[in-house]
Design a protein around this motif. Structure first.
Motif, PDB file in Angstrom:
ATOM      1  N   PHE A 125      40.212  24.597 -71.045  1.00  0.00           N
ATOM      2  CA  PHE A 125      39.915  23.416 -70.244  1.00  0.00           C
ATOM      3  C   PHE A 125      38.924  22.483 -70.922  1.00  0.00           C
ATOM      4  CE2 PHE A 125      40.682  27.137 -67.595  1.00  0.00           C
ATOM      5  CZ  PHE A 125      41.877  26.753 -67.023  1.00  0.00           C
ATOM      6  N   GLN A 139      39.301  27.348 -82.671  1.00  0.00           N
ATOM      7  CA  GLN A 139      38.514  28.143 -81.717  1.00  0.00           C
ATOM      8  C   GLN A 139      37.044  28.008 -82.086  1.00  0.00           C
ATOM      9  OE1 GLN A 139      39.885  29.803 -79.064  1.00  0.00           O
ATOM     10  NE2 GLN A 139      41.602  28.551 -79.739  1.00  0.00           N
TER      11      GLN A 139
ATOM     12  N   LEU B  10      23.438  33.863 -68.165  1.00  0.00           N
ATOM     13  CA  LEU B  10      22.884  32.633 -67.609  1.00  0.00           C
ATOM     14  C   LEU B  10      22.215  32.907 -66.278  1.00  0.00           C
ATOM     15  CD1 LEU B  10      22.469  29.610 -67.474  1.00  0.00           C
ATOM     16  CD2 LEU B  10      24.427  29.615 -65.959  1.00  0.00           C
ATOM     17  N   SER B 189      35.200  36.779 -74.142  1.00  0.00           N
ATOM     18  CA  SER B 189      33.887  36.511 -74.715  1.00  0.00           C
ATOM     19  C   SER B 189      32.870  37.494 -74.150  1.00  0.00           C
ATOM     20  CB  SER B 189      33.453  35.071 -74.439  1.00  0.00           C
ATOM     21  OG  SER B 189      33.084  34.917 -73.100  1.00  0.00           O
ATOM     22  N   GLN B 190      33.277  38.221 -73.121  1.00  0.00           N
ATOM     23  CA  GLN B 190      32.384  39.223 -72.547  1.00  0.00           C
ATOM     24  C   GLN B 190      33.042  40.598 -72.675  1.00  0.00           C
ATOM     25  OE1 GLN B 190      32.605  36.576 -69.299  1.00  0.00           O
ATOM     26  NE2 GLN B 190      30.415  36.648 -68.921  1.00  0.00           N
ATOM     27  N   ASN B 246      43.378  32.782 -77.854  1.00  0.00           N
ATOM     28  CA  ASN B 246      42.021  32.240 -77.720  1.00  0.00           C
ATOM     29  C   ASN B 246      41.125  33.028 -76.773  1.00  0.00           C
ATOM     30  OD1 ASN B 246      42.829  31.535 -75.152  1.00  0.00           O
ATOM     31  ND2 ASN B 246      43.312  29.419 -75.696  1.00  0.00           N
ATOM     32  N   ALA B 248      39.013  35.223 -77.217  1.00  0.00           N
ATOM     33  CA  ALA B 248      37.654  35.535 -77.656  1.00  0.00           C
ATOM     34  C   ALA B 248      36.640  34.506 -77.187  1.00  0.00           C
ATOM     35  CB  ALA B 248      37.603  35.659 -79.178  1.00  0.00           C
ATOM     36  N   SER B 249      37.093  33.325 -76.787  1.00  0.00           N
ATOM     37  CA  SER B 249      36.099  32.369 -76.294  1.00  0.00           C
ATOM     38  C   SER B 249      36.296  32.034 -74.821  1.00  0.00           C
ATOM     39  CB  SER B 249      36.108  31.104 -77.154  1.00  0.00           C
ATOM     40  OG  SER B 249      37.423  30.661 -77.399  1.00  0.00           O
ATOM     41  N   VAL B 250      37.092  32.834 -74.128  1.00  0.00           N
ATOM     42  CA  VAL B 250      37.248  32.624 -72.688  1.00  0.00           C
ATOM     43  C   VAL B 250      36.206  33.471 -71.957  1.00  0.00           C
ATOM     44  CG1 VAL B 250      38.784  32.925 -70.719  1.00  0.00           C
ATOM     45  CG2 VAL B 250      39.701  32.144 -72.892  1.00  0.00           C
ATOM     46  N   GLY B 251      35.492  32.847 -71.019  1.00  0.00           N
ATOM     47  CA  GLY B 251      34.472  33.583 -70.292  1.00  0.00           C
ATOM     48  C   GLY B 251      34.913  33.849 -68.860  1.00  0.00           C
ATOM     49  N   GLY B 256      37.231  30.861 -66.525  1.00  0.00           N
ATOM     50  CA  GLY B 256      38.357  30.592 -67.409  1.00  0.00           C
ATOM     51  C   GLY B 256      39.565  31.475 -67.159  1.00  0.00           C
ATOM     52  N   THR B 259      41.200  31.102 -63.684  1.00  0.00           N
ATOM     53  CA  THR B 259      41.877  29.823 -63.478  1.00  0.00           C
ATOM     54  C   THR B 259      43.241  29.774 -64.159  1.00  0.00           C
ATOM     55  OG1 THR B 259      39.682  28.839 -63.464  1.00  0.00           O
ATOM     56  CG2 THR B 259      41.533  27.339 -63.533  1.00  0.00           C
ATOM     57  N   ILE B 260      43.329  30.317 -65.393  1.00  0.00           N
ATOM     58  CA  ILE B 260      44.645  30.247 -66.032  1.00  0.00           C
ATOM     59  C   ILE B 260      45.658  31.126 -65.303  1.00  0.00           C
ATOM     60  CG2 ILE B 260      43.916  29.467 -68.331  1.00  0.00           C
ATOM     61  CD1 ILE B 260      44.093  32.269 -69.330  1.00  0.00           C
ATOM     62  N   GLN B 263      46.654  28.969 -62.287  1.00  0.00           N
ATOM     63  CA  GLN B 263      47.427  27.787 -62.672  1.00  0.00           C
ATOM     64  C   GLN B 263      48.764  28.126 -63.310  1.00  0.00           C
ATOM     65  OE1 GLN B 263      44.981  25.239 -65.077  1.00  0.00           O
ATOM     66  NE2 GLN B 263      43.771  24.548 -63.328  1.00  0.00           N
ATOM     67  N   LYS B 265      49.227  29.607 -66.172  1.00  0.00           N
ATOM     68  CA  LYS B 265      49.233  29.602 -67.640  1.00  0.00           C
ATOM     69  C   LYS B 265      49.201  31.020 -68.176  1.00  0.00           C
ATOM     70  CE  LYS B 265      46.896  25.176 -68.181  1.00  0.00           C
ATOM     71  NZ  LYS B 265      45.601  24.558 -68.416  1.00  0.00           N
ATOM     72  N   GLN B 406      34.311  45.017 -78.844  1.00  0.00           N
ATOM     73  CA  GLN B 406      34.634  43.614 -79.126  1.00  0.00           C
ATOM     74  C   GLN B 406      35.190  43.460 -80.535  1.00  0.00           C
ATOM     75  OE1 GLN B 406      31.263  40.997 -77.976  1.00  0.00           O
ATOM     76  NE2 GLN B 406      32.831  39.991 -76.769  1.00  0.00           N
ATOM     77  N   LEU B 410      38.789  42.020 -81.662  1.00  0.00           N
ATOM     78  CA  LEU B 410      38.858  40.912 -82.613  1.00  0.00           C
ATOM     79  C   LEU B 410      39.672  41.276 -83.841  1.00  0.00           C
ATOM     80  CD1 LEU B 410      35.220  39.515 -82.745  1.00  0.00           C
ATOM     81  CD2 LEU B 410      37.257  38.264 -82.063  1.00  0.00           C
TER      82      LEU B 410
END
Lengths: 290, 425
Positions: A125, A139, B10, B189-190, B246, B248-251, B256, B259-260, B263, B265, B406, B410
């Motif tokens: 997104f 990425q 966070l 990512s986690q 992708n 590895a960068s979805v949190g 993220g 939602t996919i 939706q 996806k 992880q 990867l």
């Protein structure tokens, strides 16, 4: 005879320093010679932690990443902030407005900045997706070979305004008659920049560089939030983050203290080195443009 | 909204600031005689008010903390004069470290003397706080098994059924890939999201004893061939494109992966039971229009494990510190308050599925009963409920395991290297 302020004026500062800086530092050094999982009392274990650190591949990697981050940040931030700073030292109205806009990133909190960029780089997104094309396939935060440079980019975005401010102030203090003389001698803008501006700014360059280098050593919150704690895998796990994870996720407080002591030593050594290379004279005040 | 995920830097940061700020102000006057006993729990905007009512009704005082600050604070406070009398924990190895240090009160006598209390909890959940044959905590929140969620629309349009075996799952991966849909959403990512996959795979391939061995007998247990097989299956799934490119960068915290799925996806998503509440909050129509499906994790053909075991967080527990000056009051509290009708009903109304026997009728009458009843039945019939590994292992081993995992996802660490590095300890 002029009366000098008594020592007691400094007492509050000394007390605070002793309590919140010196004492914790001593405690951390002591802890680094113990094994402590946070439960009960620390058990002395001699130099075990230090031996382990010497043998810890992950710690070396983390320090290596810190060095990469430090070098890349310095190489990118210095020219950008130097050029914008000199440019912004002009007096026209448009520059004031633009300078204010450039300054905005510094007003945001680090956590907000990290979250903002994390959202921008989101692989599903993020803004990079809206642009489409090859950019959408990169990425930025998920590719281990890219992520460290993404971090450097975000840090640059955040701190360039600060360094720009330093350079702007310093550039404004350069005596105008130097430029007037150079113009009369027929020197072009580039020559003026190389032969007047740069030499006049050398102490500012040193100050700014030290701030960047020491700052890179202690960078933590940006990376923690931006990369979910040093990810993907360990690709952006820099030294302070490695220390934090060891101490506060693994609860190996003794070993984490050892890393902390090492960071203090490296940080101090680096700033001393920069001073040494550039001469201690940079620490004395400059009343006149040299 | 994301109230039950476990790794939230966070929120932890924010909470850390809040915790520091709170230090100066409030705080009940310690567990001295006569004063209220201190209860510590994890922050949760929905559940905290319910817990507060319950605690204060029992004569205690509740203090709450954010995730990471909580773990740190408990760690340091246990055994000090500032220790809470009753504290929230995750059971398993997480609790075992405190038990081994001699800081936790054995509740077995309480349960033995009150068989009605013991029978009130689902055995597999109660066992989450059973260490060396003794009970050290009682379940105080809902159950959070990990479930395979899927997008019903995508399955209908592809004319396929949710997977019941591992081979089904692999076939589905190819099917959805062929249609240009990411087969499985993964918030990679986690590490804890990836953990769910290998937890289930190891349970199915080698049975629940394999991990129990690792936990009880140390890192050498990782050498069990089932671990290698599970890790190999993970790698196969990743290499086959099961999680897209992708992940590895979805949190998870930023929504993220959820939602996919909503939706369309991505077709499937393996996640803790809280995913339902999350989807209800984020994509209400997706849930209300009955597009969200859920099934148990597929079985592995030829695997030694039972296909009905579940993994996840059995529940959270209240444990009592043995140094408490209000031992009797604390014991009375945990033995009465947690099965109290009003407390249980409040949890249900908040969307939780308490581990209390006879709760099914109440679930049936409450909102989202189809889902909550299903969750309850899954856990009720499960032969074992494996606690998330990162909670069940000692902290230093857990941290290392998550890092290596992880790297496995990867592709930086081969399955054999993954096993070798964990077995080293």
């Amino acid at each position: 005879m002029r009366q000098r302020p008594s020592f007691w004026y400094a007492a509050p500062a000394f007390a605070f320093f002793a309590l919140f800086a010196a004492l914790p530092m001593v405690l951390v050094v002591l802890l680094s010679f113990t094994s402590w999982d946070g439960l009960g009392t620390p058990q002395p274990n001699g130099v075990d932690n230090w031996a382990r650190l010497a043998d810890d591949g992950q710690a070396y990697d983390a320090v290596g990443r810190t060095v990469i981050l430090m070098v890349v940040s310095w190489l990118v931030q210095t020219p950008i902030s130097l050029l914008i700073g000199v440019w912004a030292a002009g007096r026209q109205r448009s520059r004031a407005v633009l300078s204010s806009i450039f300054f905005l990133p510094l007003l945001l909190s680090t956590a907000a900045i990290a979250l903002l960029w994390k959202a921008m780089f989101d692989p599903n997104f993020g803004v990079t997706q809206s642009f489409g094309g090859p950019l959408g396939d990169i990425q930025f935060l998920g590719d281990p070979s890219i992520v460290l440079y993404t971090v450097a980019f975000v840090i640059t975005w955040q701190y360039v305004p600060f360094h720009t401010l330093l350079y702007q102030g310093a550039a404004r203090a350069i005596p105008r008659n130097l430029y007037e003389a150079a113009t009369i001698d027929g020197a072009g803008r580039l020559r003026q920049f190389v032969h007047i501006t740069l030499p006049q700014l050398r102490y500012t360059i040193i100050t700014s560089s030290i701030l960047m280098i020491v700052g890179s050593l202690t960078t933590f919150d940006t990376v923690l939030i931006l990369t979910d704690g040093g990810g993907p895998g360990t690709a952006s796990r820099i030294a302070p983050l490695h220390m934090y994870i060891t101490g506060f996720s693994g609860f190996e407080m003794g070993y984490a203290s050892t890393m902390a002591v090492l960071l203090v030593i490296v940080g101090t050594a680096l700033s001393l080195l920069v001073m040494r290379v550039t001469g201690y004279r940079s620490m004395t005040s400059q009343q006149e443009g040299a | 909204m994301f109230r039950r995920s476990r790794t939230r830097p966070l929120i932890a940061l924010v909470a850390l600031v809040a915790a520091v700020a709170a230090c100066g102000t409030s705080g009940p006057s310690g567990g001295g005689d006569g004063g209220p006993f201190k209860v510590w729990a994890l922050q949760d905007p929905v559940l905290n008010p319910i817990e507060k009512t319950s605690v204060e009704g029992g004569g205690g005082a509740l203090e709450t903390f954010g995730n990471d600050p909580y773990k740190q604070k408990v760690r340091v406070a246990i055994g000090s004069p500032n220790a809470p009398d009753v504290f929230f924990n995750w059971g398993g190895g997480n609790l075992k470290e405190y038990v081994d240090a001699g800081k936790i009160e054995d509740l077995t006598p309480v349960l033995d003397a009150n068989s009605a209390l013991k029978d009130a909890f689902l055995p597999s959940v109660l066992d989450g706080a059973k260490i060396d044959g003794k009970y050290y905590g009682l379940p105080m929140r809902g159950m959070q098994p990990v479930v395979l969620f899927y997008n019903k629309d995508l399955f209908t349009s592809a004319n396929v059924q949710p997977p019941s075996t591992w081979d089904d799952l692999l076939t589905l991966v190819d099917t959805f890939k062929g249609k240009g849909i990411q087969p499985i959403a993964l918030a990679g990512s986690q590490a804890w999201t990836e953990l769910m996959w290998i937890e289930y795979l190891l349970d199915r391939v080698g049975g629940s004893e394999v991990f129990q061995n690792i936990r009880d007998k140390g890192p050498a247990g990782w050498k069990d061939p089932a671990v290698l097989e599970a890790a190999t299956k993970v790698k196969e799934l990743v290499d086959r494109g099961g999680f897209g490119t992708n992940y590895a960068s979805v949190g998870y915290d930023v929504g993220g992966a959820s939602t996919i799925l909503a939706q369309g996806k991505a077709a499937m998503h393996l996640m803790g039971s809280w995913e339902y509440t999350n989807q209800l909050g984020q994509s209400p129509d997706f849930v209300k229009n009955d597009k969200l499906g859920w099934v148990t994790f597929p079985s592995v053909t030829g695997g030694k494990g039972k296909p009905d075991t579940v993994v996840g967080n059995a529940s959270n527990y209240y444990s009592i510190t043995s140094s408490s000056k209000s031992l009797e009051a604390a014991k009375k509290f945990v033995s009465t308050a947690l099965t109290d009708d009003k407390y249980v009903q409040s949890l249900i109304d908040a969307g939780d599925v308490p581990a209390v026997a006879g709760v099914k009728d109440k679930l049936a009458k409450a909102a989202n009963s189809e889902y909550t009843t299903w969750i309850y039945e899954q856990v009720e019939k499960a032969s074992t409920f494996q606690l998330s590994w990162d909670q069940d292992l000692p902290a230093d081993q857990a941290t290392k395991m998550l890092t290596q995992l992880q790297e496995l996802f990867l592709g930086k660490l081969a399955p054999q290297a993954f096993v070798d590095s964990l077995a080293q300890g």
